[in-house]
Design an enzyme around this catalytic site. Sequence first.
Site, mmCIF file in Angstrom:
data_model
loop_
_atom_site.group_PDB
_atom_site.id
_atom_site.type_symbol
_atom_site.label_atom_id
_atom_site.label_comp_id
_atom_site.label_asym_id
_atom_site.label_seq_id
_atom_site.Cartn_x
_atom_site.Cartn_y
_atom_site.Cartn_z
ATOM 1 C CG ASN A 160 17.305 -14.660 -25.333
ATOM 2 O OD1 ASN A 160 16.927 -14.540 -26.491
ATOM 3 N ND2 ASN A 160 16.786 -15.554 -24.494
ATOM 4 C CG HIS A 161 16.502 -14.392 -20.785
ATOM 5 N ND1 HIS A 161 17.314 -15.109 -21.633
ATOM 6 C CD2 HIS A 161 17.101 -14.452 -19.577
ATOM 7 C CE1 HIS A 161 18.344 -15.605 -20.963
ATOM 8 N NE2 HIS A 161 18.244 -15.215 -19.699
ATOM 9 N NE ARG B 66 28.873 -16.144 -21.433
ATOM 10 C CZ ARG B 66 27.719 -16.723 -21.169
ATOM 11 N NH1 ARG B 66 26.663 -15.993 -20.866
ATOM 12 N NH2 ARG B 66 27.587 -18.014 -21.178
ATOM 13 C CG ASP C 220 23.197 -15.555 -21.445
ATOM 14 O OD1 ASP C 220 24.015 -16.388 -21.044
ATOM 15 O OD2 ASP C 220 21.964 -15.709 -21.350
ATOM 16 C CG LEU D 106 20.576 -11.035 -28.542
ATOM 17 C CD1 LEU D 106 19.953 -10.443 -27.284
ATOM 18 C CD2 LEU D 106 22.042 -10.627 -28.620
ATOM 19 C CD GLU E 268 25.782 -19.311 -23.769
ATOM 20 O OE1 GLU E 268 25.570 -20.410 -23.276
ATOM 21 O OE2 GLU E 268 24.959 -18.382 -23.717
ATOM 22 C CG HIS F 28 28.677 -20.483 -15.770
ATOM 23 N ND1 HIS F 28 29.225 -20.163 -16.993
ATOM 24 C CD2 HIS F 28 27.401 -20.065 -15.818
ATOM 25 C CE1 HIS F 28 28.311 -19.569 -17.744
ATOM 26 N NE2 HIS F 28 27.194 -19.494 -17.053
ATOM 27 C CG ASP F 29 26.111 -22.727 -18.462
ATOM 28 O OD1 ASP F 29 25.477 -22.510 -17.413
ATOM 29 O OD2 ASP F 29 26.194 -21.916 -19.397
HETATM 30 C C1 NOJ Z 1 23.648 -19.220 -20.714
HETATM 31 C C2 NOJ Z 1 24.279 -19.135 -19.377
HETATM 32 O O1 NOJ Z 1 25.641 -19.508 -19.478
HETATM 33 C C3 NOJ Z 1 23.492 -20.025 -18.457
HETATM 34 O O2 NOJ Z 1 24.130 -20.171 -17.224
HETATM 35 C C4 NOJ Z 1 22.097 -19.478 -18.327
HETATM 36 O O3 NOJ Z 1 21.309 -20.355 -17.564
HETATM 37 C C5 NOJ Z 1 21.447 -19.287 -19.687
HETATM 38 N N1 NOJ Z 1 22.312 -18.692 -20.658
HETATM 39 C C6 NOJ Z 1 20.223 -18.416 -19.578
HETATM 40 O O4 NOJ Z 1 20.615 -17.078 -19.361
#
Ligand code: NOJ
Length: 552
Positions: free
Chosen positions: A104-105, A200, A202, A207, A243, A309-310
């Site tokens: 996406n970035h 996986r 992101d 995106l 995700e 992890h988030d």
């Molecule tokens: C989702 C990821 O799980 C997260 O950790 C990240 O900060 C953002 N996307 C940006 O890439």
Amino acid sequence: MAISDLWYKNAIIYCLPVAKYMDADGDGIGDLDGLARRLDYLAGLGVTCLWLQPFYRSPERDDGYDVADYYAVNEKYGTPGRFVEFMNHARALGLRVIIDLVANHTSDQHPWFQQARRDRHAPTRDWYIWSDQRPPDHEKGIVFPGSQKTTWTYDEEAKQYYFHRFYDFQPDLNTLHPSVRDEITRVMGYWLELGVSGFRMDAVPFLIERKGAGVAHEQDFELLHEMRHFLQWRQGEAILLAEANVPPDESLKYFGDRGDRLQMMLNFPVNQRLFYAMATADLGPLTWALRETYKRPPEAQWVHFLRSHDELDLGRLSPEERQQVFDAFAPDASMQLYNRGIRRRLAAMLGNDRGRLELAFSLLFSLPGTPMMLYGDEIGMGDDLSLPERECARTPMQWTSEPHGGFTRSDRPIQRVIDDRTYGYKAVNVSDQRREHNSLLNWTERIIRMRKECPEISWGDFEVMATSASEILALRYDWRGASLVTLHNFAGRRAKVVFDLKGPGGDLLVDVFNTNGDSHGRGGRHEISLDPYAWRWFRVGSPDNALHRAAQ
Ligand code: NOJ
């Protein structure tokens, strides 16, 4: 359809950051060699698929989700040669590896962006999203409220504003640009050649978005099909795991009506309602989410998880529901994040209560789909709330009671290892739990083994059963003539459940974990009492499903 070789359907996924897992070279930072030394541990636990968080070259301002070179291994973690060695070890143990694809970035340090910002006519200028004026809605759609102020930032060099859905050092790529699309597939092709089993992906909803100042909301789902097509052409067994935190009715667009887009999606709708159910014993929203995510193409699969992890994102609960989860699991403002979520680890949220942890894990391993675990949850690691934002749940893995939890020989670990009395490495570590028969680690290994022997869960049809008890979730799974029933008591008090089981063998329920837990019914009617937070898995009609499973 002959699809019984879809490995991801019955996989056990384990998500880890290389930097925090194991440091082999003694510089304080986890590395690929260290991870390679832990593959026996992971295979022994029963994991079948590792999800490696970004390990690419990166300034690491968002834990590697700010990529500066998609083809390079971060020098601190190893070299491409070490990566191939690690992959070779993993393959020898039958472990698959999927990796993060952050398309996406990029990082603002990526040469594409560096070139783009220098020159309006540079070939990569249009790979990013620019505007002369700051759009009036620049404060809308911020992903990290509190840490991020805007989605459009002025770049002195470019003399224009650029769009960034996430932090300002993560400029968004223009994924509608044909050259960007080519680059994304090229990156995929590179890592597939090195042996990964998929990606996986992101931030998928962003995106596929048409981006730009003043453009109307529009999403290009065709990109997902193109990526899938490319993936499968290059590597028949590889998968894409999205995700995408979207409402259930949008998920079919990501899977594709005919299953021709992404094979897997993280099940966010169930995840947040699962925590609501654990907080309140009100199963209404969870049941709703399970039923709403039921319909999907045969090849599609949900991935269930407890923590990632988030932050635990509760953004789609009602404000009242969310408050109840906060009250139960994160009462202090320091435990909450981005006005919508909880940044704590699982064990800390559940007060290190073994009964509740087992309930949560039993759910993880029996919800209809593929389970994904976060590193360290198998030993009940805690968090360090003095660390900012999501960092608090990303501390080094605790291997032993030696200094720095056996994570590193260096005196300067990349991050402090947790060392408080309850969750610190002296109290919570792999080597002690390995030796202790009833440890959470050994318990987790056993439940994973059982889970793998229950393909009904991952392959079968499922039904949320109607029962007499509102606090007990009763699920039934059927696959090729074999059936399984699971019960979970979300309440902190004993409860009795009565239900009718239709079909052959329905009078006998064999408890797969306890010799004295069987239930004998009449006419398929069962009455079962469950202790507070207790859970049971039953085979219908027989202790084994092998003979009863119809061949196909
Ligand atoms: C989702 C990821 O799980 C997260 O950790 C990240 O900060 C953002 N996307 C940006 O890439």
